[in-house]
Design an enzyme around this catalytic site. Structure first.
Site, PDB file in Angstrom:
ATOM      1  N   LYS A 231       0.838  -1.206   0.000  1.00  0.00           N
ATOM      2  CA  LYS A 231       0.000   0.000   0.000  1.00  0.00           C
ATOM      3  C   LYS A 231       0.874   1.258   0.000  1.00  0.00           C
ATOM      4  O   LYS A 231       0.580   2.241  -0.682  1.00  0.00           O
ATOM      5  CB  LYS A 231      -0.956  -0.013   1.210  1.00  0.00           C
ATOM      6  CG  LYS A 231      -2.071  -1.053   1.071  1.00  0.00           C
ATOM      7  CD  LYS A 231      -2.878  -1.274   2.344  1.00  0.00           C
ATOM      8  CE  LYS A 231      -3.841  -2.457   2.179  1.00  0.00           C
ATOM      9  NZ  LYS A 231      -4.632  -2.772   3.356  1.00  0.00           N
TER      10      LYS A 231
ATOM     11  N   ASP B  39     -11.001   2.626   3.792  1.00  0.00           N
ATOM     12  CA  ASP B  39     -11.278   1.187   3.676  1.00  0.00           C
ATOM     13  C   ASP B  39     -12.774   0.928   3.508  1.00  0.00           C
ATOM     14  O   ASP B  39     -13.183  -0.174   3.134  1.00  0.00           O
ATOM     15  CB  ASP B  39     -10.835   0.463   4.968  1.00  0.00           C
ATOM     16  CG  ASP B  39      -9.546  -0.323   4.777  1.00  0.00           C
ATOM     17  OD1 ASP B  39      -9.261  -0.727   3.636  1.00  0.00           O
ATOM     18  OD2 ASP B  39      -8.839  -0.538   5.788  1.00  0.00           O
TER      19      ASP B  39
ATOM     20  N   GLN C  88      -4.765  -1.703   9.555  1.00  0.00           N
ATOM     21  CA  GLN C  88      -4.671  -3.028   8.949  1.00  0.00           C
ATOM     22  C   GLN C  88      -5.223  -4.095   9.888  1.00  0.00           C
ATOM     23  O   GLN C  88      -4.889  -4.135  11.074  1.00  0.00           O
ATOM     24  CB  GLN C  88      -3.201  -3.325   8.592  1.00  0.00           C
ATOM     25  CG  GLN C  88      -2.980  -4.601   7.802  1.00  0.00           C
ATOM     26  CD  GLN C  88      -3.570  -4.575   6.392  1.00  0.00           C
ATOM     27  OE1 GLN C  88      -3.744  -3.517   5.786  1.00  0.00           O
ATOM     28  NE2 GLN C  88      -3.908  -5.734   5.867  1.00  0.00           N
TER      29      GLN C  88
HETATM   30  N1  GUN Z   1      -6.919  -7.087   6.111  1.00  0.00           N
HETATM   31  C1  GUN Z   1      -7.227  -7.808   5.011  1.00  0.00           C
HETATM   32  N2  GUN Z   1      -7.729  -7.022   4.051  1.00  0.00           N
HETATM   33  C2  GUN Z   1      -7.759  -5.772   4.546  1.00  0.00           C
HETATM   34  C3  GUN Z   1      -8.174  -4.513   4.026  1.00  0.00           C
HETATM   35  O1  GUN Z   1      -8.644  -4.385   2.896  1.00  0.00           O
HETATM   36  N3  GUN Z   1      -8.027  -3.456   4.862  1.00  0.00           N
HETATM   37  C4  GUN Z   1      -7.540  -3.578   6.117  1.00  0.00           C
HETATM   38  N4  GUN Z   1      -7.465  -2.487   6.863  1.00  0.00           N
HETATM   39  N5  GUN Z   1      -7.145  -4.728   6.626  1.00  0.00           N
HETATM   40  C5  GUN Z   1      -7.244  -5.814   5.847  1.00  0.00           C
END
Ligand code: GUN
Length: 292
Positions: free
Chosen positions: A52, A119, A96
């Site tokens: 990211k 998100d 996350q």
């Molecule tokens: N863990 C697995 N996929 C995601 C996501 O798209 N966003 C976040 N914050 N955590 C994750």
């Protein structure tokens, strides 16, 4: 059979975002700024967050990585989130997941300002998505919709079966697929679904989002179906530098020859999830500076 190349599509979209950022900055705005909060050292989470941050660099965003150890208290994390909510330099941020067991993920998600929740996990954004209001749409469903659109895949009147009902993929995707712009007839299948094989065989568009490697076999897929594989289970491998490889929820070798379109793993939905987060951050930056 055509492979839906999410890697190439996401690269195209990243170029478009990079151009948009150039214009945005030339107009006197500061660069869009995404922050990522990472708790602990889970291998998968470390990898995803690193991607990211790299994506942000590629399109000209500013990014910040905020790390905490596994034993961070919920209170400390909530305090940091409150700071990020009011920090005028941050357009959007993510925490996350998964988080350690002593921290309530729901409490953390609900602490995020919905306007910075890129998100799209906050109940306000989920609710707005359900009734078709502008909102941050969770990145994986958003990425899947973008893929269907970019590949001109007909969805109107089609039977879409989604296997998996998670809050971040199956459920929001079911809402999007049934919206007026998409017009699919949606079935959400799960572990208690009866005659799952028959239900799947009825799908014109089959989405596998249950997190069980190679669960979808050839005899569960209709000839000519569109198959979207959301699975990303990390399995040990001697063949890669990292010692892991990603396995999808679809048995690709046997299923692919039956499909009209299929997403590979890796290189299908995954890169689109990442690019959707960038798109949400771009929207956040523009929304926070009306007129930009
Ligand atoms: N863990 C697995 N996929 C995601 C996501 O798209 N966003 C976040 N914050 N955590 C994750």
């Amino acid at each position: 059979m055509q492979i839906i190349d999410g890697k190439a599509t996401s690269a195209e979209i990243k170029k478009e975002i990079a151009e948009e950022v150039k214009v945005f900055v030339a107009e006197g705005n500061r660069r869009p700024h995404l922050a990522a909060v990472l708790v602990g050292h889970d291998g998968g989470s470390e990898t995803y967050v690193a991607f990211k941050i790299k994506d942000c660099e590629e399109v000209g965003f500013t990014s910040s990585l905020i790390r905490f150890e596994d034993d961070v208290t919920e209170e400390t994390l909530l305090k940091r989130i409150a700071e990020l909510n009011t920090d005028p330099e941050i357009d959007g941020f993510i925490v996350q997941l998964p988080l350690p067991d002593h921290i309530s993920e729901q409490k953390i998600i609900e602490a995020i300002d919905p306007e910075k929740d890129v998100d799209g996990f906050h109940p306000v954004n989920v609710g707005k998505t359900v009734i078709g209001l502008p909102s941050f749409v969770s990145a994986t469903p958003f990425g899947i919709i973008l893929l269907l659109k970019r590949f001109n895949i007909e969805t109107s009147g089609k039977n879409c079966v989604i296997v998996g009902r998670s809050n971040i993929v199956g459920r929001p995707l079911s809402v999007l697929m049934s919206q007026k712009a998409i017009n699919a007839t949606v079935t959400v299948a799960h572990s208690r679904t009866k005659d799952l094989k028959e239900v799947c065989r009825n799908a014109d568009i089959l989405v596998a989002a249950l997190g069980s490697p190679e669960f979808i076999k050839e005899d569960m897929v209709k000839e000519g179906a569109v198959v979207i594989d959301v699975g990303t289970t990390r399995v040990k491998s001697d063949l890669t530098k990292s010692g892991f490889k990603l396995k999808g929820d679809v048995e690709y070798e046997t299923v692919a020859p039956k499909c009209s379109y299929i997403t590979p793993v890796p290189g299908g939905v995954g890169p689109m999830t990442r690019v959707s987060l960038l798109l949400n951050t771009m929207i956040a930056a523009k929304t926070r500076r009306p007129g930009a």
